[in-house]
Enzyme design. Sequence first.
Site, PDB file in Angstrom:
ATOM      1  CB  ALA A 155     -25.930  -2.698  31.240  1.00 29.31           C
ATOM      2  CE1 TYR A 156     -20.984   2.215  35.988  1.00 25.42           C
ATOM      3  CE2 TYR A 156     -20.496   3.802  34.245  1.00 25.42           C
ATOM      4  CZ  TYR A 156     -20.437   3.428  35.583  1.00 25.42           C
ATOM      5  OH  TYR A 156     -19.844   4.247  36.499  1.00 25.42           O
ATOM      6  CB  SER A 157     -24.328   4.143  29.100  1.00 21.08           C
ATOM      7  OG  SER A 157     -22.951   4.004  28.837  1.00 21.08           O
ATOM      8  CB  SER A 159     -27.546   1.667  35.253  1.00 20.01           C
ATOM      9  OG  SER A 159     -26.148   1.897  35.277  1.00 20.01           O
TER      10      SER A 159
END
Length: 249
Positions: A155-157, A159
Amino acid sequence: MSVYAARFAGRCAIVTGGASGLGRAVAKRIVAEGGKVVLWDLNVEALADARAQTGATAVVALDVSNPAAVAKAATDSAAALGKLDVLVCSAGITGATAPVHEFPIDSWQRVIDINLNGLFYCCRAVVPHLLANGYGRIVNVASVAGKEGNPNASAYSASKSGVIGLTKSLGKELAGRGVIANALTPATFESPILAQLPQSQVDYMRSKIPMGRLGEVDESAAMICFMASEECSFTTASTFDTSGGRTTF
């Protein structure tokens, strides 16, 4: 005091995620270099302390994933400062640490809502003010994870990859209109956000950095302040790297 004592003289900035970490360091430096700042953050208590420590003109407590709240905050901040010249989007969260097939859906949605949708809402609300001035600088904080991807951080990557793409599009839209937009892609640096991660994930990210250490907040803050200043005048729709050699593209 910064060696660039008057670099932001007469300039007015919004810094999201401004209550702590990188956002707070950037705000403190902009004020020290002659600018005025409004801090946006979700943490009400930390905002009060950050205002005292940075010399910010005002603070706004809001969740950047709420587009109506962001639009109102942009209007209120412009009124408090008299105008808007600079937007630094530093608000962000890491989310869960898990493989894709086990990643919690609620965590995925929250990370995208804050890191990507929220950043879009901020840019969308502030750009008209910058265009009205015929001048502006936008700095969107992405990550090396957005270039390379980190395992167990989908998710972080995703986003942060979205932030890079959005910034490239935005910068090209605004080129020639006095408003410059770029993204910063730091590797992991010492910050309160690390408390959201297991130590094994932090160790993995450190191992990927050729310099063999985590970054320091002030190193990325210095780069952001260049990107947010008049000195950055012929680079837009691009990424600036503070990764200790991890990413060179």
